[in-house]
Every structure is written in structure tokens, then in C-alpha cells.
Design an enzyme around this catalytic site. Sequence first.
Site, PDB file in Angstrom:
ATOM      1  N   ARG A 166     112.208 -19.169 -22.145  1.00 47.31           N
ATOM      2  CA  ARG A 166     111.936 -20.266 -21.198  1.00 47.31           C
ATOM      3  C   ARG A 166     113.131 -21.207 -21.075  1.00 47.31           C
ATOM      4  O   ARG A 166     112.973 -22.431 -20.997  1.00 47.31           O
ATOM      5  CB  ARG A 166     110.692 -21.068 -21.622  1.00 47.31           C
ATOM      6  CG  ARG A 166     109.422 -20.287 -21.703  1.00 47.31           C
ATOM      7  CD  ARG A 166     108.906 -19.781 -20.363  1.00 47.31           C
ATOM      8  NE  ARG A 166     107.779 -18.915 -20.579  1.00 47.31           N
ATOM      9  CZ  ARG A 166     107.897 -17.584 -20.745  1.00 47.31           C
ATOM     10  NH1 ARG A 166     109.068 -16.984 -20.638  1.00 47.31           N
ATOM     11  NH2 ARG A 166     106.838 -16.848 -20.978  1.00 47.31           N
ATOM     12  N   SER A 219     101.528 -23.674 -19.138  1.00 49.88           N
ATOM     13  CA  SER A 219     101.568 -23.944 -20.586  1.00 49.88           C
ATOM     14  C   SER A 219     102.300 -25.251 -20.854  1.00 49.88           C
ATOM     15  O   SER A 219     103.402 -25.462 -20.352  1.00 49.88           O
ATOM     16  CB  SER A 219     102.301 -22.824 -21.318  1.00 49.88           C
ATOM     17  OG  SER A 219     101.627 -21.612 -21.121  1.00 49.88           O
ATOM     18  N   GLU A 294     107.121 -27.243 -22.955  1.00 54.91           N
ATOM     19  CA  GLU A 294     107.681 -26.288 -21.990  1.00 54.91           C
ATOM     20  C   GLU A 294     107.868 -26.979 -20.643  1.00 54.91           C
ATOM     21  O   GLU A 294     108.813 -26.714 -19.917  1.00 54.91           O
ATOM     22  CB  GLU A 294     106.740 -25.079 -21.846  1.00 54.91           C
ATOM     23  CG  GLU A 294     107.265 -24.036 -20.877  1.00 54.91           C
ATOM     24  CD  GLU A 294     106.434 -22.753 -20.853  1.00 54.91           C
ATOM     25  OE1 GLU A 294     105.949 -22.332 -21.924  1.00 54.91           O
ATOM     26  OE2 GLU A 294     106.264 -22.206 -19.759  1.00 54.91           O
TER      27      GLU A 294
END
Length: 315
Positions: A166, A219, A294
Site C-alpha cells: 500500500r 480499510s 492506510e
Amino acid sequence: MDCTCTKNNIEHYNNFELKNFNTAKVSTLADDVYFIHSEADFLSIIRNIKNPIIIGAGSNTLLSSSGIKNPVIITKKMSEISIRKDMVEVQAGASVQKLSLEAKENHLSGFEFLIGLPATLGGAVAMNAGAHGQTISDNIISARIYDMEKGEILTFGKDELEFSYRNSIIKKNPKRYIVLGASFKLEKKEKDLIEQKMQENTEFRKKVQPSLALPNLGSTFKNPKTKDGEPISAGLLIDKCNLKGYSIGGAKVWENHANFVINFNNATSKDYTDVIFTMYSKVKEKFDIELEPEIVRIGDFTPYEDEKWKIMKKN
Ligand SMILES: Cc1cc2nc3c(=O)[nH]c(=O)nc-3n(C[C@H](O)[C@H](O)[C@H](O)COP(=O)(O)OP(=O)(O)OC[C@H]3O[C@@H](n4cnc5c(N)ncnc54)[C@H](O)[C@@H]3O)c2cc1C
């Protein structure tokens, strides 16, 4: 909200409401918003504005309820996809959902994981989006990047994009790099097999993720590692702190999966920040694990909010 089209017919708005341009549906006003339809649009405005902020689909981005002073460029309308044999060229604002469907129609495998992702290509490259064992970095050849320091368009090969979980060079340097498009080489496969994989992915998503009928940002935290280096689910840790259903203001930890925060009643960025900080603090207290957000933030946050995000982003 006033539209002042510039001389090149670029859409430009003052005091623009961004509630419908982020999937959490946080309401906020941006001083200046530009919609670009082409690289020519982009180039004609970029040299006349300072410190722009880029929004794709706003599906991973918490916007500040206190407003956004920096000029905002929304890429969604720069969205061409072109496919020749196994090569795919995509502009930054293209919907990745549409991209996965077009790849399937052309018997191309590699984008099955993008089905159901409410993102643009530029956002997916910046965040190195991934799911179901695939990531956007798997099949990328290169990306067209505008370098704000040099004032020019560059081509970055896969290695230069520095992808990791990510993360990418774009995400690490949000004030410097803007993705304009990317090229991919996919694998030819039977359409039925691609379709089947996409259906499995869709079924899985339905079970573990809220639909956008419950506004959310995907998320909240990355999955951390235990002290032994083993990956562990952030959602599981938050769940073990009994936080499912926990709410402050209009933001709530989703009852079905604890790594999602939903906006159930006009949540503000402060509501989001308070809920997210509680998730972080409880997990730290119970497991001595510091979760890393995130989701990213855009806008002018209050000192109260900034302080909490600085604690969470320090690791
Ligand atoms: C229901 C739901 C499910 C999700 N599932 C997943 C999943 O399975 N896997 C996953 O990885 N993510 C998932 N996400 C999160 C999100 O969709 C991804 O991170 C996605 O890649 C973000 O794309 P975006 O266009 O919405 O980016 P935005 O949220 O608009 O932007 C994210 C960041 O990228 C920057 N950015 C956007 N476009 C550009 C550009 N052209 N150039 C430079 N920087 C840019 C922004 O400034 C911001 O910092 C999910 C989100 C939701 C709401």
C-alpha cells in the site's frame, strides 16, 4: 458554488462542496476545484497554481471538515482506456472497475482484483491498491508522472515507482508527483476463467466489506506484523478490543468487520479522527501493537485532529 470556466474551457469552481467526491461522504468546502479532462487541461492549469491536491475517487481519503484551501484537481473526467493486444494504456481518472471489465472483454487477466474497487487508476497506483493476492504493481510497465519540482512529465518504470505494501514513490512524495496515466501488460486467458475469478472476488467483497450504501473509506489500518514478524489482521485486533459498533458523532466501527469506519449520520472529520484514534489506542494498550493508518488525509485539519494523526503516523 460558482463555475468559472477558464479560457480553455476547464471546469473551475470556487467554494465547491466535496461531499459527493469522497466515498465517506464527509461534507467540506474547497476554495478552488478543477476538473481535468485531458493532459492538455492538466498542463494548462498546473503552471498557474501552487501546491495542488489530487483527488481520484476519494475512496481512501479523509477530507477535513474545516475546508481545503489548496487548489484541488479532480481527475475522474480524464478517463480514457485503450487496449491493443495485451497492452493496456489508462489515464489517471479512469475507473478501475471499468478497467477490470474492459480487460475481461478483451480476454486479459491481471485486473480481476479491481472489480468492486471504487477507485481511479491514479489513486490505485499511488496507494499500490491490492486484493485477492493481486496488486496494481504486478503488471505495470510504466507510469506517466508529472514532477512538480522539475515542471515536466517523466516516465517511471516499475522499479522507479518503488512499490511496497500500500505504498509507492507517489504516496511518499504527494507534493512532488502526480500520476497522469500508466501502461500495463496483461496475460491472455480464457474469458470464462477471468469471469469466474471476478465473481469469486465479488462474493468475497460482499461478505467482508461494507457497500458504499454505508459510506466508508475502505480499510482504516494496514495489517500489522506481530513481534515474530507474522502478518496479523488489523480488523481482528480491533474486534478483540470489543470496538465493533463503537461510535462517536456520526462515525462508527462497522459491526461486520472492525477495520472499516462507516459514516452513519453526517460524520465529520473530527468524528472519524476520534473513532480511528480510539481503535489505534485500544489496540496499542491491549496488544502493544501500533497500527498504521492506510487511509490518507487531505485538507486543513484542526490542531486537535492533527495531534491525533501525528501520533498515529509517527511509525
Ligand atoms: C468499499 C471500499 C473497498 C476498498 N477495497 C480496497 C481493496 O480491496 N484494496 C485496496 O488496496 N484498497 C481498497 N480500498 C481503498 C481505495 O479504494 C484504494 O486505496 C484506491 O486505490 C484509492 O483510489 P482513489 O482514486 O479513490 O484515490 P483517492 O482516495 O482519491 O486518493 C488516495 C491518495 O492518492 C492520491 N492520488 C489520487 N490520484 C492521484 C494521482 N493521479 N496522482 C497522484 N496522487 C494521486 C491522493 O492525493 C491521495 O493521497 C477500498 C475502499 C473502499 C471505500
